[in-house]
Design a protein around this motif. Sequence first.
Motif, PDB file in Angstrom:
ATOM      1  N   SER A 186     -18.596   9.547   3.244  1.00  0.00           N
ATOM      2  CA  SER A 186     -18.742   8.782   2.005  1.00  0.00           C
ATOM      3  C   SER A 186     -17.483   8.005   1.628  1.00  0.00           C
ATOM      4  CB  SER A 186     -19.119   9.715   0.850  1.00  0.00           C
ATOM      5  OG  SER A 186     -18.141  10.734   0.693  1.00  0.00           O
ATOM      6  N   ARG A 187     -16.331   8.482   2.057  1.00  0.00           N
ATOM      7  CA  ARG A 187     -15.077   7.797   1.718  1.00  0.00           C
ATOM      8  C   ARG A 187     -14.019   8.066   2.776  1.00  0.00           C
ATOM      9  NH1 ARG A 187     -12.536   6.322  -3.252  1.00  0.00           N
ATOM     10  NH2 ARG A 187     -14.622   6.374  -4.152  1.00  0.00           N
ATOM     11  N   VAL A 188     -13.349   7.007   3.201  1.00  0.00           N
ATOM     12  CA  VAL A 188     -12.183   7.103   4.062  1.00  0.00           C
ATOM     13  C   VAL A 188     -10.987   6.640   3.247  1.00  0.00           C
ATOM     14  CG1 VAL A 188     -11.028   6.265   6.144  1.00  0.00           C
ATOM     15  CG2 VAL A 188     -13.496   6.702   6.182  1.00  0.00           C
ATOM     16  N   VAL A 189     -10.001   7.519   3.098  1.00  0.00           N
ATOM     17  CA  VAL A 189      -8.794   7.185   2.340  1.00  0.00           C
ATOM     18  C   VAL A 189      -7.620   7.100   3.320  1.00  0.00           C
ATOM     19  CG1 VAL A 189      -7.235   7.849   0.478  1.00  0.00           C
ATOM     20  CG2 VAL A 189      -9.679   8.428   0.330  1.00  0.00           C
ATOM     21  N   TYR A 190      -7.006   5.921   3.397  1.00  0.00           N
ATOM     22  CA  TYR A 190      -5.789   5.770   4.186  1.00  0.00           C
ATOM     23  C   TYR A 190      -4.619   6.106   3.277  1.00  0.00           C
ATOM     24  CZ  TYR A 190      -8.824   3.328   7.435  1.00  0.00           C
ATOM     25  OH  TYR A 190      -9.841   3.009   8.292  1.00  0.00           O
ATOM     26  N   VAL A 191      -3.951   7.212   3.567  1.00  0.00           N
ATOM     27  CA  VAL A 191      -2.861   7.687   2.724  1.00  0.00           C
ATOM     28  C   VAL A 191      -1.538   7.197   3.308  1.00  0.00           C
ATOM     29  CG1 VAL A 191      -1.773   9.691   1.664  1.00  0.00           C
ATOM     30  CG2 VAL A 191      -4.230   9.731   2.174  1.00  0.00           C
ATOM     31  N   VAL A 192      -0.825   6.389   2.547  1.00  0.00           N
ATOM     32  CA  VAL A 192       0.462   5.855   2.991  1.00  0.00           C
ATOM     33  C   VAL A 192       1.558   6.406   2.100  1.00  0.00           C
ATOM     34  CG1 VAL A 192      -0.530   3.771   3.979  1.00  0.00           C
ATOM     35  CG2 VAL A 192       0.165   3.768   1.582  1.00  0.00           C
ATOM     36  N   PHE A 193       2.755   6.499   2.638  1.00  0.00           N
ATOM     37  CA  PHE A 193       3.867   7.102   1.905  1.00  0.00           C
ATOM     38  C   PHE A 193       4.724   6.050   1.199  1.00  0.00           C
ATOM     39  CE2 PHE A 193       8.220   8.799   1.680  1.00  0.00           C
ATOM     40  CZ  PHE A 193       7.985   9.937   0.928  1.00  0.00           C
ATOM     41  N   SER A 194       4.893   4.895   1.829  1.00  0.00           N
ATOM     42  CA  SER A 194       5.814   3.895   1.286  1.00  0.00           C
ATOM     43  C   SER A 194       5.076   2.652   0.801  1.00  0.00           C
ATOM     44  CB  SER A 194       6.827   3.473   2.354  1.00  0.00           C
ATOM     45  OG  SER A 194       6.185   2.737   3.386  1.00  0.00           O
ATOM     46  N   ALA A 195       5.729   1.926  -0.098  1.00  0.00           N
ATOM     47  CA  ALA A 195       5.170   0.663  -0.584  1.00  0.00           C
ATOM     48  C   ALA A 195       5.066  -0.345   0.559  1.00  0.00           C
ATOM     49  CB  ALA A 195       6.047   0.102  -1.701  1.00  0.00           C
ATOM     50  N   LYS A 196       5.988  -0.279   1.515  1.00  0.00           N
ATOM     51  CA  LYS A 196       5.965  -1.186   2.667  1.00  0.00           C
ATOM     52  C   LYS A 196       4.709  -0.963   3.502  1.00  0.00           C
ATOM     53  CE  LYS A 196       8.626  -2.427   6.797  1.00  0.00           C
ATOM     54  NZ  LYS A 196       9.854  -2.128   7.590  1.00  0.00           N
ATOM     55  N   ASP A 197       4.387   0.318   3.773  1.00  0.00           N
ATOM     56  CA  ASP A 197       3.190   0.615   4.561  1.00  0.00           C
ATOM     57  C   ASP A 197       1.919   0.261   3.786  1.00  0.00           C
ATOM     58  OD1 ASP A 197       4.868   1.486   6.524  1.00  0.00           O
ATOM     59  OD2 ASP A 197       4.349   3.604   6.369  1.00  0.00           O
ATOM     60  N   GLU A 198       1.933   0.475   2.488  1.00  0.00           N
ATOM     61  CA  GLU A 198       0.777   0.102   1.670  1.00  0.00           C
ATOM     62  C   GLU A 198       0.526  -1.404   1.757  1.00  0.00           C
ATOM     63  OE1 GLU A 198      -0.835   0.886  -2.860  1.00  0.00           O
ATOM     64  OE2 GLU A 198       1.310   0.550  -2.562  1.00  0.00           O
ATOM     65  N   LYS A 199       1.594  -2.183   1.747  1.00  0.00           N
ATOM     66  CA  LYS A 199       1.473  -3.639   1.856  1.00  0.00           C
ATOM     67  C   LYS A 199       0.874  -4.039   3.200  1.00  0.00           C
ATOM     68  CE  LYS A 199       4.138  -7.924   1.404  1.00  0.00           C
ATOM     69  NZ  LYS A 199       5.497  -8.496   1.149  1.00  0.00           N
ATOM     70  N   VAL A 200       1.270  -3.327   4.268  1.00  0.00           N
ATOM     71  CA  VAL A 200       0.721  -3.605   5.591  1.00  0.00           C
ATOM     72  C   VAL A 200      -0.785  -3.367   5.603  1.00  0.00           C
ATOM     73  CG1 VAL A 200       0.673  -2.840   7.996  1.00  0.00           C
ATOM     74  CG2 VAL A 200       2.864  -3.174   6.844  1.00  0.00           C
ATOM     75  N   TYR A 201      -1.215  -2.223   5.097  1.00  0.00           N
ATOM     76  CA  TYR A 201      -2.645  -1.923   5.062  1.00  0.00           C
ATOM     77  C   TYR A 201      -3.411  -2.950   4.231  1.00  0.00           C
ATOM     78  CZ  TYR A 201      -3.153   2.462   7.600  1.00  0.00           C
ATOM     79  OH  TYR A 201      -3.235   3.413   8.597  1.00  0.00           O
ATOM     80  N   ARG A 202      -2.878  -3.297   3.079  1.00  0.00           N
ATOM     81  CA  ARG A 202      -3.578  -4.246   2.210  1.00  0.00           C
ATOM     82  C   ARG A 202      -3.647  -5.645   2.820  1.00  0.00           C
ATOM     83  NH1 ARG A 202      -3.323  -3.572  -4.143  1.00  0.00           N
ATOM     84  NH2 ARG A 202      -3.661  -1.326  -4.338  1.00  0.00           N
ATOM     85  N   SER A 203      -2.655  -6.000   3.633  1.00  0.00           N
ATOM     86  CA  SER A 203      -2.653  -7.334   4.249  1.00  0.00           C
ATOM     87  C   SER A 203      -3.607  -7.422   5.441  1.00  0.00           C
ATOM     88  CB  SER A 203      -1.238  -7.715   4.685  1.00  0.00           C
ATOM     89  OG  SER A 203      -0.786  -6.888   5.742  1.00  0.00           O
ATOM     90  N   ILE A 204      -3.822  -6.302   6.134  1.00  0.00           N
ATOM     91  CA  ILE A 204      -4.643  -6.304   7.344  1.00  0.00           C
ATOM     92  C   ILE A 204      -6.094  -5.945   7.072  1.00  0.00           C
ATOM     93  CG2 ILE A 204      -4.957  -5.202   9.605  1.00  0.00           C
ATOM     94  CD1 ILE A 204      -1.916  -4.939   9.779  1.00  0.00           C
ATOM     95  N   VAL A 205      -6.350  -5.126   6.051  1.00  0.00           N
ATOM     96  CA  VAL A 205      -7.707  -4.618   5.824  1.00  0.00           C
ATOM     97  C   VAL A 205      -8.763  -5.720   5.643  1.00  0.00           C
ATOM     98  CG1 VAL A 205      -7.594  -4.334   3.295  1.00  0.00           C
ATOM     99  CG2 VAL A 205      -8.959  -2.739   4.679  1.00  0.00           C
ATOM    100  N   PRO A 206      -8.445  -6.907   5.071  1.00  0.00           N
ATOM    101  CA  PRO A 206      -9.499  -7.926   4.949  1.00  0.00           C
ATOM    102  C   PRO A 206     -10.036  -8.450   6.276  1.00  0.00           C
ATOM    103  CG  PRO A 206      -7.706  -8.376   3.413  1.00  0.00           C
ATOM    104  CD  PRO A 206      -7.225  -7.320   4.359  1.00  0.00           C
ATOM    105  N   GLU A 207      -9.291  -8.260   7.367  1.00  0.00           N
ATOM    106  CA  GLU A 207      -9.793  -8.686   8.675  1.00  0.00           C
ATOM    107  C   GLU A 207     -10.971  -7.824   9.129  1.00  0.00           C
ATOM    108  OE1 GLU A 207      -6.947  -9.347  11.783  1.00  0.00           O
ATOM    109  OE2 GLU A 207      -5.314  -9.614  10.337  1.00  0.00           O
ATOM    110  N   TYR A 208     -10.949  -6.551   8.738  1.00  0.00           N
ATOM    111  CA  TYR A 208     -11.959  -5.601   9.207  1.00  0.00           C
ATOM    112  C   TYR A 208     -12.982  -5.250   8.134  1.00  0.00           C
ATOM    113  CZ  TYR A 208      -8.626  -5.256  12.969  1.00  0.00           C
ATOM    114  OH  TYR A 208      -7.787  -5.576  14.017  1.00  0.00           O
ATOM    115  N   PHE A 209     -12.570  -5.322   6.892  1.00  0.00           N
ATOM    116  CA  PHE A 209     -13.457  -5.049   5.751  1.00  0.00           C
ATOM    117  C   PHE A 209     -13.303  -6.178   4.730  1.00  0.00           C
ATOM    118  CE2 PHE A 209     -12.426  -0.934   7.614  1.00  0.00           C
ATOM    119  CZ  PHE A 209     -13.667  -0.312   7.690  1.00  0.00           C
ATOM    120  N   PRO A 210     -13.761  -7.384   5.079  1.00  0.00           N
ATOM    121  CA  PRO A 210     -13.569  -8.520   4.163  1.00  0.00           C
ATOM    122  C   PRO A 210     -14.374  -8.364   2.888  1.00  0.00           C
ATOM    123  CG  PRO A 210     -15.021  -9.125   5.973  1.00  0.00           C
ATOM    124  CD  PRO A 210     -14.480  -7.767   6.304  1.00  0.00           C
TER     125      PRO A 210
END
Length: 222
Positions: A186-210
Amino acid sequence: MSSSVVSPSDIPTLAQLYSSNDIPSPEDKPKYPVDDSLNGRISIWRGDITKLKADMIVNAANSSLLGGGGVDGAIHRAAGPELLDECETLGGAKTGETKVTKGYELPAARIAHTVGPIYSKLNSARSAQQLGSCYQTSLERCNECGGGSIGFSSISTGVYGYPIIDATHIALETTRKFLEKDKSISRVVYVVFSAKDEKVYRSIVPEYFPGSTSSSSTAYTM
């Protein structure tokens, strides 16, 4: 980051982030079509995975499964000594393999212990296959345990040296392909530790989950 227990229902989904314009559209055409139902099953959360009250969390373990540094050590400490007792019965695991234990003192019901690859630039294709297997087998174990919510740590991107951008592409694509066929999670949560890694996930995720506001709702061939 919050020090209190957090449930997946407390974390915004991609669908909610898109609706509030907190995630931009991809610069290029997305690799997959828009699917709002899938976007409602994905979250990115900067926090402490030992505080996530999920049905399963994924531990970036070493091959012994007996604990180590980083997230692995934090999970073992938070779960208590009974976790080590159970892990000692599992016989270790190979790279790309995942084994499941109880969560013990963690708010998560279960822990999927997956062994990520030590990144090799000279054998990057092999590293990518092994990392993809970590995400695939973790999702499979979650399905076998009844599905629900699963929280992923960023596998192999710490001392194992996997480049975070490359690893994030693998994580997202493996998840997208799995969820297209699976309804139990029902839910997949990508848990990141740093703001830098969070930015990476947020920048790439629209390619796979637009999102619905993305410039294109059709996939294209790379």
